[in-house]
Design a protein around this motif. Structure first.
Motif, PDB file in Angstrom:
ATOM      1  N   LEU A 228      54.994   7.122  16.039  1.00 43.35           N
ATOM      2  CA  LEU A 228      53.508   7.375  15.856  1.00 43.35           C
ATOM      3  C   LEU A 228      52.912   5.857  15.834  1.00 43.35           C
ATOM      4  O   LEU A 228      53.420   5.153  14.572  1.00 43.35           O
ATOM      5  N   LYS A 229      51.782   5.702  16.551  1.00 40.18           N
ATOM      6  CA  LYS A 229      51.394   4.453  16.532  1.00 40.18           C
ATOM      7  C   LYS A 229      50.555   4.285  15.230  1.00 40.18           C
ATOM      8  O   LYS A 229      49.636   5.033  15.092  1.00 40.18           O
TER       9      LYS A 229
ATOM     10  N   PHE B  89      60.134   9.460  19.459  1.00 39.35           N
ATOM     11  CA  PHE B  89      58.534   9.248  19.671  1.00 39.35           C
ATOM     12  C   PHE B  89      57.877   8.898  18.422  1.00 39.35           C
ATOM     13  O   PHE B  89      57.809   9.683  17.571  1.00 39.35           O
TER      14      PHE B  89
ATOM     15  N   ILE C  76      51.343  12.296  21.714  1.00 42.64           N
ATOM     16  CA  ILE C  76      52.494  12.155  20.545  1.00 42.64           C
ATOM     17  C   ILE C  76      51.810  12.218  19.078  1.00 42.64           C
ATOM     18  O   ILE C  76      52.227  12.822  18.195  1.00 42.64           O
ATOM     19  N   THR C  77      50.520  11.683  19.178  1.00 40.24           N
ATOM     20  CA  THR C  77      49.725  11.772  17.972  1.00 40.24           C
ATOM     21  C   THR C  77      49.278  13.108  17.492  1.00 40.24           C
ATOM     22  O   THR C  77      49.277  13.756  16.315  1.00 40.24           O
TER      23      THR C  77
ATOM     24  N   SER D 296      49.519  -2.724  20.163  1.00 37.42           N
ATOM     25  CA  SER D 296      49.044  -2.155  21.134  1.00 37.42           C
ATOM     26  C   SER D 296      47.733  -2.492  21.970  1.00 37.42           C
ATOM     27  O   SER D 296      47.658  -2.571  23.154  1.00 37.42           O
TER      28      SER D 296
ATOM     29  N   GLU E 125      51.804  10.682  26.888  1.00 37.13           N
ATOM     30  CA  GLU E 125      50.921   9.793  26.406  1.00 37.13           C
ATOM     31  C   GLU E 125      50.898   9.593  24.782  1.00 37.13           C
ATOM     32  O   GLU E 125      51.149  10.552  24.034  1.00 37.13           O
ATOM     33  N   GLN E 126      50.315   8.338  24.290  1.00 37.75           N
ATOM     34  CA  GLN E 126      49.898   8.173  22.927  1.00 37.75           C
ATOM     35  C   GLN E 126      49.334   9.129  22.006  1.00 37.75           C
ATOM     36  O   GLN E 126      49.719   9.749  21.032  1.00 37.75           O
ATOM     37  N   ASN E 127      48.143   9.787  22.925  1.00 38.71           N
ATOM     38  CA  ASN E 127      47.323  10.632  22.274  1.00 38.71           C
ATOM     39  C   ASN E 127      48.200  11.920  22.023  1.00 38.71           C
ATOM     40  O   ASN E 127      47.796  12.689  21.088  1.00 38.71           O
TER      41      ASN E 127
END
Length: 529
Positions: free
Chosen positions: A223-224, A221, A192-193, A232, A188-190
């Motif tokens: 980072l948004k 991967f 990766i963050t 997004s 999930e994006q969280n």
């Protein structure tokens, strides 16, 4: 000893030669099956079950563990391309404890414990910096490997050289990380963050922009950041839109599939979603009694003053700058009579004071369209689906559309508006894939045939075995009766005959019963003499 062996071998040999060819084949097959079954049982009960002791090892770790196990004389097996080592299941727990006491497996990496175990005065500054950097990379890799979905991690950190001058600008560090992720695991994006923040906070002066993370499949991967926040957000809105359409489609498909059959209905749903979100605050003041537009009286005050009587004539000297006409009339000898009344009525009312903080829904269904294709019960006959059934389907779809659309967007939806949002098409499905349910779960006939033959062969073998066993027991009884001959005990009262007397009795018996042979015998004796 030889006579005893022959005593047992001769009956067996005689029994085997007396059997037919068919019986011999049956006996040989039975013995072969018994031996084969005994061999399989022996193999399964005596073989060693090997289970993994360690997995995801490096070649150096596997080699050190293999060397230790060979020195102990323990059977082991290396699998999975040298990453896994297997040992007997019953000793796997004890081996883990013993190998851990020896410090195995050894990864060859340096962590911060190296400094406490090898502290010395002979280390130069450059050597210390190299060891420190290696230990930092190892510790960071161990932190990353503890995250779910990651089996291994390789970390490369580039630290800038320290400047000799204070005024010089501090250079930034950089990091490259290669992850070995589990197959099919989606981060999930969280997550990766959090991974970027973990690396950034573990290394001094390392911004997230200087971090590159990829896995063994060359998948990055990213980072948004705030720059791609709009993209997004658009993706999230599209996901919500698809979820709403999918829910309505499943609802309609389930309902109409139950009515017409699951393979008789195809549903498509299109939705127009309003994602505008409103946050507002309302301070409302309303009367308690809305009919009379009055509040609740909480306090009241009423003051009444009245006076009646005769007043005195005004006295005094008029105050004026000149003696001219001042507009003042002097009453000479007159009286003032009158009435005076004052009423002061004060009432305090309380009203409704309403404070609202309203956060509107993040999305609203602004418009909804449902398209349904229905196949008639008789595919080639559209008349087989009655008009009443089509009207029922349209009424069901109209109810779903009416209750799904936001009332604030479309406060007044007429029947014509609803009918424009739904479509029902009745036609045969030409591209439908058909499955033969009858043959899908049918057991092939040859399975029954093989099963019947096996049952017949097993029954025949059992019958022949039982019959051969009974016959063998019977023959053994007969052979034992023949083998054990009765012992004749001579009578003590009988007189013992000599050889001459016995020969004489035989000649007399022969002369009576076979005179011709007796005569021939006499001639032969005379000729000899």
């Amino acid at each position: 000893m030889k006579e005893m062996l022959q005593k047992f071998i001769y009956p067996l040999k005689e029994y085997w030669t007396s059997r037919t060819k068919k019986q011999r084949i049956v006996w040989i097959s039975a013995v072969a099956c018994i031996l084969l079954a005994a061999g399989v049982i022996t193999f399964l009960t005596t073989r060693t079950n090997l289970v993994p002791l360690y997995s995801n090892l490096t070649p150096s770790e596997t080699g050190s563990i293999k060397e230790s196990l060979d020195g102990r004389g323990i059977e082991s097996e290396i699998t999975d391309g040298g990453q896994t080592i297997n040992v007997p299941e019953e000793i796997v727990d004890s081996l883990k404890v013993e190998l851990a006491a020896e410090g195995l497996p050894k990864s060859g990496s340096i962590d911060y414990s190296f400094f406490s175990q090898n502290a010395g005065m002979g280390t130069t500054e450059n050597e210390f910096n190299v060891l420190k950097l290696d230990a930092m990379q190892t510790e960071l890799a161990n932190l990353i490997k503890g995250i779910e979905g990651i089996t291994d991690a390789n970390v490369m950190i580039n630290l800038p050289e320290a400047s000799l001058f204070v005024n010089d600008q501090v250079k930034e560090a950089s990091a490259s990380i290669v992850l070995n992720t589990k197959p099919g695991y989606q981060f999930e994006q969280n997550q990766i963050t959090a991974l970027y923040q973990l690396v950034s906070k573990s290394v001094p002066n390392l911004p997230t922009d200087n971090i590159v993370i990829m896995n063994q499949n060359f998948e990055y991967f990213d980072l948004k950041s705030e720059n791609n926040l709009a993209g997004s957000m658009f993706a999230n809105q599209q996901e919500v839109k698809k979820e709403i359409e999918r829910d309505v489609q499943r609802q309609v498909q389930t309902m109409l599939g139950t009515l017409m059959g699951q393979d008789k209905v195809v549903v498509s749903v299109t939705a127009d979603i309003d994602f505008s979100q409103e946050n507002r605050e309302e301070n409302l003041v309303t009367p308690v009694d809305e009919e009379n537009m009055e509040g609740i009286a909480i306090s009241a005050q009423k003051i009444t003053e009245a006076y009646t009587g005769t007043g005195n004539a005004p006295e005094g000297v008029p105050q004026a700058e000149t003696t001219g006409d001042t507009g003042y009339t002097e009453a000479s000898g007159s009286t003032n009579n009158g009435d005076y009344e004052k009423v002061d009525d004060t009432i305090n009312y309380e009203i409704n004071r309403i404070r609202k903080e309203i956060v509107e829904s993040p999305y609203k269904v602004r418009d909804l369209g449902i398209q349904v294709m229905v196949e008639p019960p008789e595919a080639d006959n559209p008349e087989s689906l009655s008009g009443e059934r089509i009207d029922d389907i349209k009424n069901m779809l109209a109810t779903i559309v009416r209750t799904s659309i936001d009332k604030n967007e479309n406060p007044e939806l007429t029947d014509d508006d609803i009918n424009q949002k739904i479509s029902v098409s009745v036609q045969p499905f030409k591209g439908k894939v058909t499955f033969d349910d009858g043959e899908k779960f049918r057991v092939p006939w040859w399975v029954y045939a093989i099963g019947g033959v096996l049952v017949a062969v097993i029954g025949l073998l059992v019958f022949l075995f039982m019959r051969a066993r009974r016959q063998r027991i019977k023959e053994e009884e007969v052979s034992m009766e023949d083998f054990i001959q009765p012992i004749e005990v001579p009578d003590v009262n009988e007189s013992h005959e000599t050889e001459n007397s016995l020969r004489k009795k035989q000649l007399e018996k022969m002369a009576k019963e076979k005179p011709e042979e007796f005569a021939k015998l006499l001639r032969s004796w005379i000729a000899e003499d």
